[in-house]
Motif scaffolding. Structure first.
Motif, mmCIF file in Angstrom:
data_model
loop_
_atom_site.group_PDB
_atom_site.id
_atom_site.type_symbol
_atom_site.label_atom_id
_atom_site.label_comp_id
_atom_site.label_asym_id
_atom_site.label_seq_id
_atom_site.Cartn_x
_atom_site.Cartn_y
_atom_site.Cartn_z
ATOM 1 N N LEU A 12 -13.319 10.308 -7.722
ATOM 2 C CA LEU A 12 -12.191 10.620 -6.840
ATOM 3 C C LEU A 12 -11.382 9.352 -6.556
ATOM 4 O O LEU A 12 -11.967 8.315 -6.229
ATOM 5 N N ASN A 13 -10.079 9.466 -6.662
ATOM 6 C CA ASN A 13 -9.205 8.338 -6.340
ATOM 7 C C ASN A 13 -8.143 8.764 -5.349
ATOM 8 O O ASN A 13 -7.534 9.829 -5.488
ATOM 9 N N GLY A 14 -7.918 7.920 -4.356
ATOM 10 C CA GLY A 14 -6.980 8.245 -3.287
ATOM 11 C C GLY A 14 -5.569 7.748 -3.548
ATOM 12 O O GLY A 14 -5.219 7.374 -4.666
ATOM 13 N N PRO A 15 -4.765 7.719 -2.492
ATOM 14 C CA PRO A 15 -3.333 7.462 -2.594
ATOM 15 C C PRO A 15 -2.981 6.128 -3.253
ATOM 16 O O PRO A 15 -3.668 5.124 -3.035
ATOM 17 N N ASN A 16 -1.934 6.173 -4.017
ATOM 18 C CA ASN A 16 -1.307 5.005 -4.668
ATOM 19 C C ASN A 16 -2.093 4.445 -5.854
ATOM 20 O O ASN A 16 -1.593 3.573 -6.567
ATOM 21 N N LEU A 17 -3.294 4.973 -6.081
ATOM 22 C CA LEU A 17 -4.066 4.440 -7.209
ATOM 23 C C LEU A 17 -3.510 4.926 -8.543
ATOM 24 O O LEU A 17 -3.771 4.320 -9.581
ATOM 25 N N ASN A 18 -2.704 5.993 -8.497
ATOM 26 C CA ASN A 18 -2.014 6.429 -9.714
ATOM 27 C C ASN A 18 -1.032 5.364 -10.205
ATOM 28 O O ASN A 18 -0.617 5.390 -11.354
ATOM 29 N N LEU A 19 -0.679 4.421 -9.332
ATOM 30 C CA LEU A 19 0.302 3.385 -9.709
ATOM 31 C C LEU A 19 -0.350 2.094 -10.204
ATOM 32 O O LEU A 19 0.337 1.089 -10.391
ATOM 33 N N PRO A 80 -11.221 5.610 -2.128
ATOM 34 C CA PRO A 80 -10.289 6.369 -1.283
ATOM 35 C C PRO A 80 -8.957 5.656 -1.024
ATOM 36 O O PRO A 80 -8.138 6.164 -0.253
ATOM 37 N N GLY A 81 -8.725 4.476 -1.643
ATOM 38 C CA GLY A 81 -7.489 3.736 -1.356
ATOM 39 C C GLY A 81 -7.425 3.436 0.137
ATOM 40 O O GLY A 81 -8.452 3.192 0.785
ATOM 41 N N ALA A 82 -6.235 3.487 0.710
ATOM 42 C CA ALA A 82 -6.077 3.152 2.132
ATOM 43 C C ALA A 82 -6.789 4.148 3.053
ATOM 44 O O ALA A 82 -7.091 3.818 4.205
ATOM 45 N N LEU A 83 -7.095 5.344 2.546
ATOM 46 C CA LEU A 83 -7.826 6.322 3.376
ATOM 47 C C LEU A 83 -9.196 5.781 3.778
ATOM 48 O O LEU A 83 -9.773 6.196 4.784
ATOM 49 N N THR A 84 -9.704 4.841 2.969
ATOM 50 C CA THR A 84 -10.979 4.172 3.258
ATOM 51 C C THR A 84 -11.066 3.717 4.712
ATOM 52 O O THR A 84 -12.138 3.732 5.317
ATOM 53 N N HIS A 85 -9.916 3.291 5.236
ATOM 54 C CA HIS A 85 -9.940 2.538 6.486
ATOM 55 C C HIS A 85 -9.724 3.390 7.737
ATOM 56 O O HIS A 85 -9.815 2.879 8.832
ATOM 57 N N PHE A 86 -9.429 4.681 7.552
ATOM 58 C CA PHE A 86 -9.181 5.494 8.752
ATOM 59 C C PHE A 86 -9.493 6.983 8.603
ATOM 60 O O PHE A 86 -9.505 7.699 9.608
ATOM 61 N N ALA A 87 -9.747 7.477 7.389
ATOM 62 C CA ALA A 87 -9.839 8.937 7.195
ATOM 63 C C ALA A 87 -11.262 9.433 7.439
ATOM 64 O O ALA A 87 -12.052 9.619 6.493
ATOM 65 N N TRP A 88 -11.579 9.675 8.710
ATOM 66 C CA TRP A 88 -12.940 10.082 9.065
ATOM 67 C C TRP A 88 -13.316 11.430 8.468
ATOM 68 O O TRP A 88 -14.499 11.753 8.333
ATOM 69 N N SER A 89 -12.329 12.243 8.090
ATOM 70 C CA SER A 89 -12.660 13.524 7.443
ATOM 71 C C SER A 89 -13.381 13.275 6.114
ATOM 72 O O SER A 89 -14.194 14.103 5.679
ATOM 73 N N LEU A 90 -13.127 12.143 5.481
ATOM 74 C CA LEU A 90 -13.852 11.812 4.241
ATOM 75 C C LEU A 90 -15.308 11.480 4.542
ATOM 76 O O LEU A 90 -16.208 11.833 3.781
ATOM 77 N N GLU A 103 -18.979 4.050 -3.406
ATOM 78 C CA GLU A 103 -17.621 3.667 -2.997
ATOM 79 C C GLU A 103 -17.178 2.509 -3.883
ATOM 80 O O GLU A 103 -17.923 1.539 -4.047
ATOM 81 N N VAL A 104 -15.980 2.621 -4.452
ATOM 82 C CA VAL A 104 -15.469 1.565 -5.345
ATOM 83 C C VAL A 104 -14.130 1.052 -4.821
ATOM 84 O O VAL A 104 -13.282 1.843 -4.388
ATOM 85 N N HIS A 105 -13.958 -0.250 -4.872
ATOM 86 C CA HIS A 105 -12.648 -0.857 -4.636
ATOM 87 C C HIS A 105 -12.413 -1.904 -5.710
ATOM 88 O O HIS A 105 -13.316 -2.699 -6.011
ATOM 89 N N ASP A 113 -6.360 -8.097 4.479
ATOM 90 C CA ASP A 113 -5.877 -7.860 5.852
ATOM 91 C C ASP A 113 -7.012 -7.346 6.743
ATOM 92 O O ASP A 113 -7.832 -6.537 6.293
ATOM 93 N N PRO A 114 -7.019 -7.753 8.005
ATOM 94 C CA PRO A 114 -8.076 -7.300 8.918
ATOM 95 C C PRO A 114 -8.227 -5.773 8.963
ATOM 96 O O PRO A 114 -9.355 -5.280 9.066
ATOM 97 N N TRP A 115 -7.122 -5.021 8.855
ATOM 98 C CA TRP A 115 -7.246 -3.559 8.935
ATOM 99 C C TRP A 115 -7.983 -2.973 7.733
ATOM 100 O O TRP A 115 -8.426 -1.823 7.775
ATOM 101 N N ARG A 116 -8.164 -3.768 6.697
ATOM 102 C CA ARG A 116 -8.928 -3.272 5.530
ATOM 103 C C ARG A 116 -10.422 -3.576 5.649
ATOM 104 O O ARG A 116 -11.204 -3.221 4.779
ATOM 105 N N HIS A 117 -10.814 -4.263 6.704
ATOM 106 C CA HIS A 117 -12.220 -4.705 6.776
ATOM 107 C C HIS A 117 -13.184 -3.580 7.112
ATOM 108 O O HIS A 117 -14.354 -3.653 6.768
ATOM 109 N N GLU A 118 -12.698 -2.549 7.804
ATOM 110 C CA GLU A 118 -13.604 -1.429 8.085
ATOM 111 C C GLU A 118 -13.457 -0.347 7.012
ATOM 112 O O GLU A 118 -12.348 0.012 6.628
ATOM 113 N N SER A 119 -14.587 0.142 6.548
ATOM 114 C CA SER A 119 -14.589 1.337 5.697
ATOM 115 C C SER A 119 -15.255 2.463 6.478
ATOM 116 O O SER A 119 -16.430 2.331 6.861
ATOM 117 N N VAL A 120 -14.530 3.570 6.671
ATOM 118 C CA VAL A 120 -15.126 4.692 7.416
ATOM 119 C C VAL A 120 -16.035 5.528 6.519
ATOM 120 O O VAL A 120 -16.768 6.383 7.019
#
Ligand code: DQA
Length: 152
Positions: A12-19, A80-90, A103-105, A113-120
């Motif tokens: 599964l790949n999340g947003p913007n990874l198609n680019l 999950p792309g940026a969803l990694t950092h906030f999408a608790w539904s995942l 989980e792959v990045h 960036d600090p906002w990328r440090h948490e993975s939900v």
């Protein structure tokens, strides 16, 4: 469509990874997502797995794919792309899946960036592979094969 005789790994790949390939190549490299997926598929075929893939721009699509994988797929690899950092539904959806979950990045979010440090999703996956660029998805296939063999 997957050959149901072989265990299926869902990637599964999340947003913007198609680019990938065009998007910030200094961070994510010049290979496209198809190139990453094809390399992972080749590796998976050698190890006796079938691969299914989804590229989704929204969390809902990924949640539905995880539901569809329950009792059907052997393992899930997820970037999950940026969803990694906030999408608790995942997190909730992955918690309902019994097999190995990797989980792959491509980049290493811990160095960014600090906002990328948490993975939900980190609390509910088997482990995380981050910072290995093009090799990450291949390493994840190896991780799945090892975890499934250990369970036997
Ligand atoms: C990423 C890291 C995320 O922080 C970012 O939002 C992405 C890509 C990676 O593969 O390095 O879209 O998941």
């Amino acid at each position: 469509m997957a050959n149901s005789a072989l265990p299926i790994i869902l990637i599964l790949n999340g947003p913007n990874l198609n680019l990938l390939g065009q998007r910030q190549p200094e961070i994510y490299g010049t290979a496209t997502l198809s190139e990453h997926i094809n390399a992972a598929k080749e590796k998976a075929a050698k190890l006796g797995f079938e691969v299914e893939t989804l590229v989704a721009q929204s969390a809902g699509e990924i949640v539905s794919a995880i539901h569809g994988a329950r009792s059907r797929c052997a393992a899930i690899i997820i970037n999950p792309g940026a969803l990694t950092h906030f999408a608790w539904s995942l997190n909730d959806a992955l918690a309902t899946f019994d097999g190995p979950k990797i989980e792959v990045h491509l980049s290493n979010p811990a160095t960014r960036d600090p906002w990328r440090h948490e993975s939900v999703v980190a609390p509910v996956v088997s482990g995380t592979i981050a910072g290995f660029g093009a090799n990450g998805y291949k390493f994840a296939i190896d991780a799945v094969a090892t975890l499934l063999a250990d369970k036997k």
